[in-house]
Scaffold this motif. Structure first.
Motif, short mmCIF file in Angstrom:
data_model
loop_
_atom_site.label_atom_id
_atom_site.label_comp_id
_atom_site.label_asym_id
_atom_site.label_seq_id
_atom_site.Cartn_x
_atom_site.Cartn_y
_atom_site.Cartn_z
N ASP A 116 -14.74 81.94 -32.50
CA ASP A 116 -15.16 80.67 -33.10
C ASP A 116 -14.22 79.54 -32.73
O ASP A 116 -14.65 78.40 -32.46
CB ASP A 116 -15.23 80.80 -34.62
N GLU A 117 -12.93 79.83 -32.70
CA GLU A 117 -11.95 78.80 -32.31
C GLU A 117 -12.11 78.41 -30.85
O GLU A 117 -12.00 77.23 -30.49
CB GLU A 117 -10.54 79.30 -32.60
N TYR A 118 -12.40 79.40 -30.01
CA TYR A 118 -12.60 79.11 -28.58
C TYR A 118 -13.82 78.21 -28.37
O TYR A 118 -13.77 77.23 -27.61
CB TYR A 118 -12.75 80.41 -27.79
N ILE A 119 -14.92 78.54 -29.05
CA ILE A 119 -16.13 77.72 -28.94
C ILE A 119 -15.85 76.29 -29.41
O ILE A 119 -16.31 75.32 -28.81
CB ILE A 119 -17.28 78.35 -29.74
N TYR A 120 -15.05 76.17 -30.47
CA TYR A 120 -14.71 74.84 -30.99
C TYR A 120 -13.92 74.04 -29.96
O TYR A 120 -14.15 72.84 -29.78
CB TYR A 120 -13.91 74.98 -32.28
N THR A 121 -12.98 74.68 -29.25
CA THR A 121 -12.22 73.96 -28.23
C THR A 121 -13.13 73.46 -27.12
O THR A 121 -12.92 72.37 -26.57
CB THR A 121 -11.11 74.84 -27.61
N LYS A 122 -14.18 74.23 -26.80
CA LYS A 122 -15.14 73.77 -25.80
C LYS A 122 -15.92 72.56 -26.31
O LYS A 122 -16.20 71.62 -25.55
CB LYS A 122 -16.12 74.89 -25.43
N GLN A 123 -16.28 72.58 -27.58
CA GLN A 123 -17.03 71.46 -28.16
C GLN A 123 -16.20 70.18 -28.15
O GLN A 123 -16.71 69.11 -27.85
CB GLN A 123 -17.46 71.81 -29.58
N VAL A 124 -14.91 70.31 -28.47
CA VAL A 124 -14.03 69.14 -28.41
C VAL A 124 -13.89 68.65 -26.98
O VAL A 124 -13.96 67.44 -26.70
CB VAL A 124 -12.65 69.47 -29.01
N GLY A 125 -13.70 69.58 -26.05
CA GLY A 125 -13.61 69.20 -24.63
C GLY A 125 -14.86 68.49 -24.15
O GLY A 125 -14.78 67.52 -23.38
N TYR A 126 -16.02 68.93 -24.62
CA TYR A 126 -17.28 68.30 -24.26
C TYR A 126 -17.31 66.86 -24.74
O TYR A 126 -17.69 65.94 -23.99
CB TYR A 126 -18.43 69.11 -24.87
N GLU A 127 -16.92 66.63 -26.00
CA GLU A 127 -16.92 65.28 -26.55
C GLU A 127 -15.90 64.38 -25.83
O GLU A 127 -16.15 63.19 -25.62
CB GLU A 127 -16.62 65.33 -28.05
N LEU A 128 -14.78 64.95 -25.45
CA LEU A 128 -13.79 64.18 -24.69
C LEU A 128 -14.35 63.81 -23.32
O LEU A 128 -14.19 62.67 -22.85
CB LEU A 128 -12.50 64.99 -24.52
N GLY A 129 -15.01 64.77 -22.68
CA GLY A 129 -15.57 64.51 -21.36
C GLY A 129 -16.65 63.45 -21.36
O GLY A 129 -16.75 62.65 -20.43
N LEU A 130 -17.46 63.42 -22.42
CA LEU A 130 -18.49 62.39 -22.52
C LEU A 130 -17.89 61.00 -22.58
O LEU A 130 -18.52 60.01 -22.20
CB LEU A 130 -19.35 62.62 -23.78
N ARG A 131 -16.65 60.91 -23.04
CA ARG A 131 -15.97 59.62 -23.16
C ARG A 131 -15.06 59.33 -21.97
O ARG A 131 -14.19 58.46 -22.03
CB ARG A 131 -15.19 59.59 -24.48
N GLY A 132 -15.25 60.08 -20.90
CA GLY A 132 -14.52 59.83 -19.66
C GLY A 132 -13.07 60.25 -19.68
O GLY A 132 -12.26 59.74 -18.89
N LEU A 133 -12.72 61.19 -20.55
CA LEU A 133 -11.33 61.62 -20.67
C LEU A 133 -11.10 62.91 -19.88
O LEU A 133 -11.94 63.81 -19.88
CB LEU A 133 -10.97 61.82 -22.14
N ASP A 134 -9.97 62.98 -19.20
CA ASP A 134 -9.58 64.17 -18.45
C ASP A 134 -8.70 65.07 -19.32
O ASP A 134 -8.17 64.63 -20.34
CB ASP A 134 -8.84 63.78 -17.18
N ILE A 135 -8.53 66.32 -18.87
CA ILE A 135 -7.87 67.33 -19.68
C ILE A 135 -6.64 67.89 -18.98
O ILE A 135 -6.66 68.19 -17.79
CB ILE A 135 -8.82 68.50 -19.99
N CYS A 136 -5.57 68.05 -19.75
CA CYS A 136 -4.35 68.71 -19.28
C CYS A 136 -3.96 69.77 -20.30
O CYS A 136 -3.91 69.48 -21.50
CB CYS A 136 -3.22 67.69 -19.10
#
Length: 460
Positions: free
Chosen positions: A169-189
């Motif tokens: 469940d925590e892993y799926i949540y991290t993907k959901q947050v990453g998705y929302e960040l990506g929609l806003r043009g944010l990159d990930i480190c």
């Protein structure tokens, strides 16, 4: 590249690779150092290379890959028109129909690039001042610039911290947050490994594709002591290997425009204490730096315990530097996006670069490498009455030592030889620390598989 299969227990191949792009040439001195077995550099190269060739591995035992592939070796050769890398008995999982997977090859080239640079620039005679704060920051900048990941673009890099061993469940949540960040043009480190380090990248890839972004950055920052236990996940497209954990942490803070913390174990606690220790300094009081702790609704007790520990040790002032958001990925992304806009305004006003945060003050106590011997761990000053940032520095070292005892070969050897580390301090602080660590064990945040045996003993 040519590859030939070997008849061994686990499938392996011999391969010859010609790097392209960011690793076209090395000097004779760099090649000689990478091949010199007497200095330990070649063994380091072999261990790091094996980690990226087993990218996606679910093991967090740093010795597992070498036991599975004991005959693996790597040699770097200089040629008239460039260079080549020879792999002997390399894991077949890194190849498809005899050809190395392109992303794995890029990570392999990054290993050679960073270890060669470190051996020359940060080695003896390299000319770097590694005893001063400015000199250490300059070395971090040099490593990142050599990796070609410092770009003068608008601030959009979100650092995501969290554990390699988290629930589904925590892993799926991290993907959901990453998705929302990506929609806003944010990159990930991230720290480049599995779990909370992979999920945000995976979510962002879908969002970036929907937004038709083609120059995405999925940056993984690691260090030699931990890469074998947290091999890079396959989404990382920019890998950087820093020489030690302190330079790795400084790289996160200097490069990132905001940080999101997901549930994790002792490594995540170390990262939180490192950042708060810096942000609580008077020199950084007015510096905007969005810090959000988040997870699914079921993880609320985890953050309540982290928050309680931080209030007890660092005081109420620490809570002003972070926000806890539970069960709302969209709100997390909006808050981070708004925070980064304030970072942009501040950088413009203070004439600081977008790609490297020169303004934040990081003292020498947070930069000097900490070697977690039994004596060093037992002598940490974990008592009330100290300035919050000073106490945070020693608490960070305590967690760093536990990380070393859990997943780093040197630390594991010390534990096997001398037994668990002992951690001393004020009774209420030690009771809170012990409760936090016990919770990590019970929630299986210390180990991906198998029974966890504590490498520490909290003396209350």
């Amino acid at each position: 590249m040519t590859a030939t299969p070997n008849a061994t227990v686990l499938p392996t191949v011999n391969a010859r690779i010609y790097p392209k792009g960011g690793l076209d040439v090395l000097s004779r001195d760099e090649v000689a150092r990478l091949r010199d077995a007497s200095t330990g550099i070649h063994d380091l190269l072999r261990r790091c290379a094996l980690a990226v060739l087993t990218s996606g591995s679910a093991s967090d035992d740093p010795r597992a890959a070498r036991e599975l592939y004991p005959d693996f070796d790597i040699e770097v050769h200089q040629q008239d028109r460039g260079m080549r890398i020879d792999l002997t008995r390399a894991p077949a999982m890194a190849f498809v129909d005899g050809e190395i997977i392109r992303g794995v090859a890029e990570l392999l080239f990054a290993v050679v690039r960073d270890l060669a640079y470190t051996a020359i620039e940060l080695g003896k005679g390299g000319g770097r001042d590694l005893e001063s704060s400015d000199g250490l920051t300059d070395s971090v900048f040099g490593l990142l610039r050599n990796a070609r990941i410092l770009h003068p673009a608008d601030p959009n890099l979100v650092v995501c911290w969290g554990g390699h061993s988290i629930s589904r469940d925590e892993y799926i949540y991290t993907k959901q947050v990453g998705y929302e960040l990506g929609l806003r043009g944010l990159d990930i480190c991230t720290g480049c490994g599995p779990g909370a380090m992979k999920g945000p990248m995976k979510g962002a890839t879908i969002a970036h594709a929907k937004q038709r972004r083609r120059a995405m950055r999925y940056i993984g920052i690691t260090e030699p002591g931990i890469i074998a236990a947290e091999s890079p996940n396959p989404i990382v497209n920019h890998l950087v290997i820093m020489p030690d954990i302190e330079k790795r942490l400084e790289a996160f803070v200097r490069m990132g425009h905001g940080i999101i913390v997901f549930p994790g174990g002792v490594g995540t606690a170390e990262e939180i204490l490192y950042l708060l220790g810096i942000l609580l300094r008077e020199e950084n009081a007015g510096l905007p730096f969005p810090l959000i702790l988040t997870g699914p609704t079921a993880s609320a007790p985890y953050f309540e315990q982290i928050d309680k520990f931080l209030r007890l040790t660092l005081g109420e002032v620490a809570t002003q530097r972070y926000e806890i958001i539970v069960g709302d990925p969209e709100r997390v992304a909006r808050a981070m996006s708004q925070g980064i806009r304030k970072v942009r305004e501040y950088r413009i006003e203070h004439k600081d670069s977008f790609f490297f945060n020169w303004s934040i003050d990081i003292p020498l106590t947070f930069q000097k490498p900490f070697v977690p011997t039994h004596e060093a761990m037992a002598s940490l000053d974990l008592h009330h009455g100290r300035k919050p940032h000073e106490l945070a520095a020693d608490l960070r070292r305590a967690f760093s030592g536990i990380v070393a005892g859990n997943v780093k070969e040197d630390g594991m050897r010390r534990i096997e030889e001398f037994g668990p580390f002992e951690i001393h301090g004020d009774p209420d602080m030690m009771q809170s620390l012990d409760a936090l660590l016990r919770a990590f064990v019970e929630q299986r945040r210390m180990k991906i598989a198998g029974e966890y045996r504590p490498c520490y003993r909290v003396v209350t």
